[in-house]
Design a protein around this motif. Structure first.
Motif, PDB file in Angstrom:
ATOM      1  N   ILE A  20       0.838  -1.189   0.000  1.00  0.00           N
ATOM      2  CA  ILE A  20       0.000   0.000   0.000  1.00  0.00           C
ATOM      3  C   ILE A  20       0.878   1.245   0.000  1.00  0.00           C
ATOM      4  O   ILE A  20       1.848   1.338   0.760  1.00  0.00           O
ATOM      5  CB  ILE A  20      -0.944   0.009   1.214  1.00  0.00           C
TER       6      ILE A  20
ATOM      7  N   LYS B  94       0.330   5.492   0.094  1.00  0.00           N
ATOM      8  CA  LYS B  94      -0.672   6.538   0.293  1.00  0.00           C
ATOM      9  C   LYS B  94      -0.140   7.907  -0.129  1.00  0.00           C
ATOM     10  O   LYS B  94       1.055   8.167  -0.129  1.00  0.00           O
ATOM     11  CB  LYS B  94      -1.126   6.567   1.755  1.00  0.00           C
TER      12      LYS B  94
ATOM     13  N   LEU C 212      -9.843   1.383   2.361  1.00  0.00           N
ATOM     14  CA  LEU C 212      -8.752   2.310   2.071  1.00  0.00           C
ATOM     15  C   LEU C 212      -9.316   3.616   1.519  1.00  0.00           C
ATOM     16  O   LEU C 212     -10.322   3.612   0.807  1.00  0.00           O
ATOM     17  CB  LEU C 212      -7.787   1.693   1.062  1.00  0.00           C
TER      18      LEU C 212
ATOM     19  N   THR D 290      -4.992   6.315  -2.815  1.00  0.00           N
ATOM     20  CA  THR D 290      -4.187   5.201  -2.312  1.00  0.00           C
ATOM     21  C   THR D 290      -3.915   4.235  -3.453  1.00  0.00           C
ATOM     22  O   THR D 290      -4.808   3.902  -4.230  1.00  0.00           O
ATOM     23  CB  THR D 290      -4.927   4.455  -1.182  1.00  0.00           C
TER      24      THR D 290
END
Length: 228
Positions: A3, A5, A197, A201
């Motif tokens: 992930i 961001k 999420l 992202t």
């Protein structure tokens, strides 16, 4: 699941826009220039999330042997250039341009007094020397739509072994994939494999996954041969 961001990336930009670059693949960018961005998948090599300033523009600039896909999230851009001069994109629309061997020049302009938001992706063509081409799409709400990639026997999308899908959702939406992919959530909250999420992202998954949303959102999915 990897992930990345928005807040983890440095602020960049040029001309009349600010942006954060999520994907800068080492096929194109040196490790020194990659920074905190990640590699792509298949021939997908670049993704930037940009806000054009009021009446901001990129300035006319050229591309060769690259496919440039622009996904409009909020607001509008007016398109100038050697391919389909005078077109415009509004929120939810997608523009796919193939530079090919002849190349193209373009300038994207925000006509509004407000900032807009646009995602730009680059994909290397499977082979060089193809003719320049231009396509636009407006996916139906809650329909995951292929806007790039496919074999040479069809004309709906630019041919490539790398595929890009976009969904503009309202209310309940769900879809499942059975392969590795990169997911970019450009708008709204989205659930990826049971993990919620926020917008802006990027998610990299190595095998099958499920996406769902229960609000207004925009989701971009890129599939291709894994670079891992």
């Amino acid at each position: 699941m990897e992930i990345l961001k928005f807040d983890e990336l440095p602020q960049g930009g040029f001309a009349g826009l600010i942006e954060k670059q999520f994907v800068k693949d080492q096929k194109v960018f040196s490790p020194a220039r990659q920074g905190k961005a990640t590699n792509g998948i298949g021939n997908f090599v670049y993704l930037a999330d940009a806000n054009f300033l009021p009446h901001g523009e990129t300035g006319m600039h050229p591309h060769r042997e690259i496919d440039v896909i622009s996904v409009m999230v909020e607001g509008k851009v007016n398109h100038q250039g050697s391919l389909e001069h005078g077109k415009s994109l509004v929120a939810g629309e997608i523009q796919a341009q193939r530079a090919g061997a002849e190349g193209f020049s373009h300038n994207e302009i925000n006509p509004s007094n407000q900032r807009n938001q646009l995602i730009q992706l680059w994909v290397l063509p499977d082979k060089t020397g193809m003719p320049a081409s231009y396509k636009t799409y407006l996916p139906e709400t809650n329909q995951l739509t292929k806007v790039y990639g496919g074999d040479a026997n069809q004309t709906k999308t630019l041919t490539s072994q790398t595929e890009i899908y976009v969904a503009n959702t309202e209310g309940n939406f769900s879809t499942t994939f059975d392969s590795a992919a990169i997911i970019y959530i450009s708008k709204g909250n989205v659930i990826v494999n049971d993990r919620e999420l926020p917008a802006r992202t990027l998610v990299k998954v190595k095998d099958g996954f499920t996406l769902s949303s229960h609000e207004s959102s925009q989701i971009i999915v890129i599939r291709g041969q894994s670079n891992q």
